[in-house]
Structure formats: structure tokens, C-alpha cells
Design an enzyme around this catalytic site. Structure first.
Site, PDB file in Angstrom:
ATOM      1  N   LYS A 103      18.424   6.301  -7.341  1.00 24.62           N
ATOM      2  CA  LYS A 103      19.255   7.123  -6.457  1.00 24.62           C
ATOM      3  C   LYS A 103      20.743   6.894  -6.708  1.00 24.62           C
ATOM      4  O   LYS A 103      21.534   7.801  -6.630  1.00 24.62           O
ATOM      5  CB  LYS A 103      18.930   6.839  -4.992  1.00 24.62           C
ATOM      6  CG  LYS A 103      17.482   7.113  -4.619  1.00 24.62           C
ATOM      7  CD  LYS A 103      17.248   8.581  -4.301  1.00 24.62           C
ATOM      8  CE  LYS A 103      15.827   9.037  -4.619  1.00 24.62           C
ATOM      9  NZ  LYS A 103      14.805   8.226  -4.017  1.00 24.62           N
ATOM     10  N   ASP A 145      12.036   5.287 -11.663  1.00 23.76           N
ATOM     11  CA  ASP A 145      12.841   4.642 -10.627  1.00 23.76           C
ATOM     12  C   ASP A 145      13.475   3.379 -11.186  1.00 23.76           C
ATOM     13  O   ASP A 145      12.969   2.782 -12.126  1.00 23.76           O
ATOM     14  CB  ASP A 145      11.951   4.217  -9.451  1.00 23.76           C
ATOM     15  CG  ASP A 145      11.603   5.385  -8.561  1.00 23.76           C
ATOM     16  OD1 ASP A 145      12.133   6.485  -8.786  1.00 23.76           O
ATOM     17  OD2 ASP A 145      10.788   5.187  -7.636  1.00 23.76           O
ATOM     18  N   MET A 153      11.425  -1.915   2.955  1.00 22.51           N
ATOM     19  CA  MET A 153      12.857  -1.624   3.119  1.00 22.51           C
ATOM     20  C   MET A 153      13.393  -2.166   4.437  1.00 22.51           C
ATOM     21  O   MET A 153      14.106  -1.474   5.163  1.00 22.51           O
ATOM     22  CB  MET A 153      13.088  -0.096   3.045  1.00 22.51           C
ATOM     23  CG  MET A 153      12.759   0.480   1.696  1.00 22.51           C
ATOM     24  SD  MET A 153      12.851   2.274   1.643  1.00 22.51           S
ATOM     25  CE  MET A 153      11.287   2.721   2.394  1.00 22.51           C
TER      26      MET A 153
HETATM   27  N1  SAH Z   1       6.203   3.097  -3.365  1.00 20.02           N
HETATM   28  C1  SAH Z   1       6.577   1.702  -3.245  1.00 20.02           C
HETATM   29  C2  SAH Z   1       7.544   1.462  -2.116  1.00 20.02           C
HETATM   30  C3  SAH Z   1       8.894   2.120  -2.315  1.00 20.02           C
HETATM   31  S1  SAH Z   1      10.034   1.717  -1.037  1.00 20.02           S
HETATM   32  C4  SAH Z   1       5.297   0.853  -3.085  1.00 20.02           C
HETATM   33  O1  SAH Z   1       4.223   1.428  -2.896  1.00 20.02           O
HETATM   34  O2  SAH Z   1       5.384  -0.378  -3.155  1.00 20.02           O
HETATM   35  C5  SAH Z   1      10.863   0.315  -1.732  1.00 20.02           C
HETATM   36  C6  SAH Z   1      10.494  -0.937  -0.968  1.00 20.02           C
HETATM   37  O3  SAH Z   1       9.233  -1.405  -1.404  1.00 20.02           O
HETATM   38  C7  SAH Z   1      11.423  -2.098  -1.145  1.00 20.02           C
HETATM   39  O4  SAH Z   1      12.546  -2.005  -0.296  1.00 20.02           O
HETATM   40  C8  SAH Z   1      10.531  -3.255  -0.779  1.00 20.02           C
HETATM   41  O5  SAH Z   1      10.399  -3.355   0.623  1.00 20.02           O
HETATM   42  C9  SAH Z   1       9.194  -2.798  -1.336  1.00 20.02           C
HETATM   43  N2  SAH Z   1       8.921  -3.326  -2.678  1.00 20.02           N
HETATM   44  C10 SAH Z   1       8.794  -2.630  -3.817  1.00 20.02           C
HETATM   45  N3  SAH Z   1       8.487  -3.440  -4.856  1.00 20.02           N
HETATM   46  C11 SAH Z   1       8.416  -4.690  -4.340  1.00 20.02           C
HETATM   47  C12 SAH Z   1       8.128  -5.978  -4.902  1.00 20.02           C
HETATM   48  N4  SAH Z   1       7.841  -6.146  -6.196  1.00 20.02           N
HETATM   49  N5  SAH Z   1       8.142  -7.042  -4.062  1.00 20.02           N
HETATM   50  C13 SAH Z   1       8.412  -6.900  -2.757  1.00 20.02           C
HETATM   51  N6  SAH Z   1       8.698  -5.712  -2.180  1.00 20.02           N
HETATM   52  C14 SAH Z   1       8.700  -4.622  -2.960  1.00 20.02           C
END
Ligand code: SAH
Length: 278
Positions: free
Chosen positions: A85, A63, A198
Site C-alpha cells: 500500500k 504484497d 493488525m
Molecule cells: N491475510 C493475512 C492477514 C493480512 S492483515 C493472513 O491471513 O494472515 C496483516 C496482519 O496479519 C498483520 O498486521 C499481522 O497482524 C498479521 N500477520 C501477517 N503475517 C504475520 C506473521 N508472519 N506473523 C504474525 N502476524 C502476521
């Protein structure tokens, strides 16, 4: 050391050390595809299992959110494929990613599908598993540290607390229909804690729903941008001020939003906290 670790391998058919399997078709890939959580930030929040799989991989399909220092752990010569994406144009990008995974796996390559955070949360994991099952390819899932865990650590708070909240909701701000619908009445109760993924663009919508269902305007709302990364920032605000505070802060990185949780008081003095003093 690791001999007693047990986990489910979703095998199509895997020959054990003493099982001869002459009937196995030659075209079947020898390695299960590893669906691996990369964690929220740098390489030091990877699991050892993730590290071993990345080091052994022939192909890493990752990703956009996966940090460069994690990708740097792959052997030289490993094929790194960015499967953000955006890169795939408007027409069904998920199908293109699925085809990429199954296509590489069919060649017999060791394929790691590397996803930000924990792959079991908001990661379209089911779509990729369905594609692997349809292609008769085995897989295993390797959990990762999810953004909510990293964000809680950043604000010095526990996600559950005796006497405050005995449960936690993990919610998305967006779904395929647009802003996601949730149990707003339950979320509006005092003491509720939710981690919103998100949700940057959903602030005004969620605020409206919660206020309509009687949530207090003083309910703490905390955003952690780039949790567990060097450029981590914390925005501490309230339900009433949330959309305006978000506009002012102009966050550009991924952000996790907590409803019902403020940074621990001592944390409010550290420099990366943008305090909203209403
Ligand atoms: N599978 C991922 C989430 C994917 S959806 C997990 O478990 O964290 C993507 C969303 O995750 C982003 O829009 C944000 O809301 C959050 N996110 C992912 N990495 C982040 C980070 N380092 N700091 C804050 N939010 C994060």
C-alpha cells in the site's frame, strides 16, 4: 494424483477441452487471475497449488509481506510487482492495485496476485474481486495458511479446545474508521479466545474496552511477531500488562495477538519467549 480435486473456478467463460467457443471475443484474457495465499512466512508453508501458479506466472503482483524466498520461485523473466500500500501514494492505493491486476490480465498474461497469509482474511479480497468482475475477468482463489494458524503453532496451542473454547473469533484491531468495534461483552467472558490481526497499536483501546466489560486483568494475552519466520518472537503477557509489555518489547514486525490464550507452559522456556512476570 490431483484428478479428483474440486474447487470453484469463477469463470467468466472457459472453453472446455471439447467445447469450441468461436463467439469468445479475442480481447478476453485466456487465464483466470489467481488470487493466491502466500502463507505467513517462508516458501515451505506455501500450498502446492500456490507453488505451481507462481512457477507458471508471467506477472506476480505481491504484497509487501510476501517473503523473498517465495518470490524467488518465479521463473526468471517473470514480472514481479510490489503492490504494498505504501508504494502507491496517499490517493486510493487499492484502486491502483486493482488497475494493475486488470491491466496485466487483459494482456493475456498469467497473473498471480500474491497476498500474505490467506487471501480471504483481512486482505481486501472483495475489492479486487469486484474489480475483476467489473472487468469481466475470471479468477480463482487459492487459500493459504493464515497468521493465526502459524501463531498458534508457535505457542504450541490449539485454537479450539474441548472444555475451554468451542469457537474462535478472528478480529481486526483496525478498520476504516480507526480502532475496530467488536462485541466486547462477549469477548470479556472467561474462556473466550480471539485472534487479533493488525492490533499492535490498538492494545490500549482493546484493553480498556475489555476491562470496562468485566474481563479479568489476568486474562492471558500472547503476541507472536513474525510467526513462522526465522525471527519469530513470542510475547506472553496479561490483559493488565499488555500495553506496557508491548512498549517494552518494541516489536517491529507483523504480530498476531491472542486474547485468552497463553503459550503452552513448556514453550515459555524457549529463548524467543519474552515472559512477562507480573
Ligand atoms: N491475510 C493475512 C492477514 C493480512 S492483515 C493472513 O491471513 O494472515 C496483516 C496482519 O496479519 C498483520 O498486521 C499481522 O497482524 C498479521 N500477520 C501477517 N503475517 C504475520 C506473521 N508472519 N506473523 C504474525 N502476524 C502476521
Amino acid at each position: 494424483l490431483c484428478g479428483n480435486i474440486s474447487y470453484i473456478r469463477h469463470e467468466v467463460k472457459q472453453p472446455g477441452p471439447d467445447t469450441a467457443m468461436p463467439s469468445q471475443p479475442a480481447s478476453r484474457p485466456a487465464h483466470p487471475v489467481a488470487l493466491v495465499g502466500a502463507g505467513p512466512g517462508g516458501a515451505d508453508l506455501l500450498t502446492l497449488r500456490a507453488l505451481r501458479l507462481i512457477e507458471a506466472a508471467d506477472v506476480v503482483i505481491h504484497d509487501r509481506l510476501v517473503a523473498p524466498d517465495i518470490l524467488a520461485l518465479a521463473r526468471p523473466g517473470t514480472h514481479l510487482v510490489a503492490a504494498g500500500k505504501e508504494g502507491f501514494g496517499p490517493s486510493n492505493p487499492q484502486e491502483a492495485i486493482n488497475a494493475l491486476i486488470t491491466g496485466h490480465a487483459r494482456t493475456g498474461a498469467r497473473v498471480v496476485r500474491l497476498k500474505g497469509g490467506d487471501p480471504v482474511l483481512f486482505g481486501r479480497l472483495d475489492e479486487e474481486i469486484a474489480a475483476l468482475e467489473a472487468a469481466d475477468i475470471a479468477y480463482e482463489i487459492v487459500p493459504g495458511v493464515t497468521a493465526a494458524s502459524a501463531a498458534a503453532a508457535a505457542i504450541g496451542q490449539s485454537l479450539t479446545s474441548r472444555g475451554r473454547n468451542s469457537g474462535l473469533r478472528l478480529l481486526t484491531g483496525h478498520d476504516m474508521q480507526g480502532f475496530a468495534d467488536h462485541d466486547w461483552r462477549a469477548l470479556s467472558r472467561p474462556g473466550e479466545v480471539a485472534a487479533l490481526y493488525m492490533a499492535k497499536r490498538a492494545a490500549r483501546y482493546v484493553q480498556g474496552r475489555l476491562m470496562m466489560h468485566g474481563a479479568s486483568p489476568d486474562t492471558p494475552v500472547t503476541l507472536v511477531e513474525n510467526a513462522a519466520r526465522p525471527d519469530e518472537r513470542i510475547l506472553a503477557t496479561t490483559l493488565a500488562d499488555w500495553p506496557a509489555a508491548l512498549t517494552d518489547a518494541a516489536l517491529s514486525g507483523p504480530a498476531l495477538t491472542f486474547l485468552g490464550l497463553a503459550p503452552r507452559a513448556a514453550r515459555a522456556e524457549i529463548p524467543n519467549v519474552i515472559q512477562e512476570l507480573a
